[in-house]
Design an enzyme around this catalytic site. Sequence first.
Site, PDB file in Angstrom:
ATOM      1  N   ARG A   1      -5.398   0.001  -8.833  1.00 21.54           N
ATOM      2  CA  ARG A   1      -5.728  -0.998  -7.810  1.00 21.54           C
ATOM      3  C   ARG A   1      -6.712  -0.355  -6.837  1.00 21.54           C
ATOM      4  NH1 ARG A   1      -1.155  -4.614  -5.262  1.00 21.54           N
ATOM      5  NH2 ARG A   1      -2.916  -6.077  -5.207  1.00 21.54           N
TER       6      ARG A   1
ATOM      7  N   ASN B   1      -6.509  -6.642   4.258  1.00 25.00           N
ATOM      8  CA  ASN B   1      -5.098  -6.945   3.985  1.00 25.00           C
ATOM      9  C   ASN B   1      -5.078  -8.178   3.084  1.00 25.00           C
ATOM     10  OD1 ASN B   1      -2.251  -6.378   4.409  1.00 25.00           O
ATOM     11  ND2 ASN B   1      -2.167  -8.280   5.572  1.00 25.00           N
ATOM     12  N   LYS B   2      -3.894  -8.575   2.696  1.00 22.45           N
ATOM     13  CA  LYS B   2      -3.726  -9.680   1.747  1.00 22.45           C
ATOM     14  C   LYS B   2      -4.609 -10.874   2.111  1.00 22.45           C
ATOM     15  CE  LYS B   2      -1.864  -9.843  -1.231  1.00 22.45           C
ATOM     16  NZ  LYS B   2      -2.570  -9.552  -2.517  1.00 22.45           N
TER      17      LYS B   2
ATOM     18  N   GLN C   1       4.052 -13.522  -2.259  1.00 23.92           N
ATOM     19  CA  GLN C   1       4.818 -12.384  -1.727  1.00 23.92           C
ATOM     20  C   GLN C   1       5.631 -12.774  -0.498  1.00 23.92           C
ATOM     21  OE1 GLN C   1       1.648 -12.232  -2.759  1.00 23.92           O
ATOM     22  NE2 GLN C   1       1.061 -10.212  -3.479  1.00 23.92           N
TER      23      GLN C   1
ATOM     24  N   ALA D   1       0.801  -1.233   0.000  1.00 25.15           N
ATOM     25  CA  ALA D   1       0.000   0.000   0.000  1.00 25.15           C
ATOM     26  C   ALA D   1       0.835   1.287   0.000  1.00 25.15           C
ATOM     27  CB  ALA D   1      -0.980  -0.040   1.177  1.00 25.15           C
TER      28      ALA D   1
ATOM     29  N   ASP E   1      -4.099  -2.744   3.971  1.00 27.68           N
ATOM     30  CA  ASP E   1      -4.336  -1.969   2.741  1.00 27.68           C
ATOM     31  C   ASP E   1      -5.382  -0.886   2.945  1.00 27.68           C
ATOM     32  OD1 ASP E   1      -3.201  -4.698   1.711  1.00 27.68           O
ATOM     33  OD2 ASP E   1      -2.878  -3.185   0.155  1.00 27.68           O
TER      34      ASP E   1
HETATM   35  O1  MRU Z   1      -1.165  -7.339  -3.395  1.00 23.62           O
HETATM   36  P1  MRU Z   1      -0.057  -6.727  -2.596  1.00 23.62           P
HETATM   37  O2  MRU Z   1       1.219  -7.494  -2.640  1.00 23.62           O
HETATM   38  O3  MRU Z   1       0.146  -5.253  -2.927  1.00 23.62           O
HETATM   39  O4  MRU Z   1      -0.594  -6.781  -1.088  1.00 23.62           O
HETATM   40  C1  MRU Z   1       0.167  -6.181  -0.083  1.00 23.62           C
HETATM   41  C2  MRU Z   1      -0.392  -6.331   1.281  1.00 23.62           C
HETATM   42  O5  MRU Z   1      -1.442  -6.894   1.471  1.00 23.62           O
HETATM   43  C3  MRU Z   1       0.369  -5.658   2.384  1.00 23.62           C
HETATM   44  O6  MRU Z   1       0.231  -6.356   3.582  1.00 23.62           O
HETATM   45  C4  MRU Z   1      -0.169  -4.234   2.579  1.00 23.62           C
HETATM   46  O7  MRU Z   1      -0.231  -3.549   1.365  1.00 23.62           O
HETATM   47  C5  MRU Z   1       0.664  -3.457   3.530  1.00 23.62           C
HETATM   48  S1  MRU Z   1       2.281  -3.100   2.923  1.00 23.62           S
HETATM   49  C6  MRU Z   1       3.049  -2.171   4.107  1.00 23.62           C
END
Ligand code: MRU
Length: 334
Positions: free
Chosen positions: A83, A238-239, A187, A48, A228
């Site tokens: 996004r 979040n993810k 990730q 994010a 996020d």
């Molecule tokens: O799809 P992504 O890899 O952008 O998802 C990222 C996440 O879910 C992170 O946990 C979130 O963005 C926080 S990053 C400090």
Amino acid sequence: MFKAVRLTDDDRLLILDQTLLPQTVAERELTDCQSLIEAIRSLRVRGAPAIGIAAAYGTYILAKTDADPARLLAQIEQIEQARPTAVNLSWALRRMRQVIESTDATALLPALRAEAVAIDREDAAISQAIAESGFSLLRDGMGVLTHCNAGALATSELGTALAPLYLALQRGLRFTVYCDETRPLLQGARLTAWEMQQAGADTVLLCDNMAASLMAAGRIDCIFVGADRIAANGDTANKIGTLGLAVLAQHFRIPFYVCAPSSTLDPQTADGSGIVIEQRAPEEVCELWYRQRMAPQQIAVYNPAFDVTPADLISAIITEQGILRPPFRFAAVR
Ligand code: MRU
């Protein structure tokens, strides 16, 4: 240390291409609106705060080619759609939009540059503050579970969920970080395990479906994740997979911490039901990192990029303002 996003001394925007990690560490230059949108959509730059920073610098780069305010605002609108879930993208672009709307043509370019640099630097300072607060929750010898990547690759510097761990390494506190691989885009395996190993942390990688057995074995003392978007009542997107961890954490009585800058708070959204969840391509699930098909052709696929953890499963939300405990009531501060 690497930078996920940076403006070079000769004023070019470079991102570390995260789709190539961990095998290849290579930067990629973003020069126009389409390359910026493509980089955000394909997760070359991701996390994010990092996508907000990239979009802010990107706006400045676009203005260097064409500083017409109307055309810039139209491009900002397109970038914002890249996004939908991480609120930091629209937050950073709102700041850039305000500069465009309030600055004379002659002063616009330096003003946009200064705003993007400020967003980047503020994020670095925020990471440090989150690191200090999160560190106060750690004890020597702990097992810490994390999901996805909320580290330096996702921010300006130390990350959010991983920031306390970077501080623990600096201060000699011993810990083991357990990284969920984070299907479908890995990730955790590709980015967090790489980042933590590079930093010298005792790092263990696991498949997402192994977290429960790890908790049952008593090896996890706390869970740190990023966010996020956090709604006014603390519900946190979040993810995908974060919600499952929070449910498990409640069962095993393990503290579940969300770390995020206040730019991830979205007080305009009352609760998690109002958070738009990005749906992504079926290939991400049907193909192993896009290389080898491992599911039947034409199979229907469920592939949300994020889930929402209800506030009552969260032990604390750690922002640059400190450790916030429930009940959460975030008011509009922006
Ligand atoms: O799809 P992504 O890899 O952008 O998802 C990222 C996440 O879910 C992170 O946990 C979130 O963005 C926080 S990053 C400090």
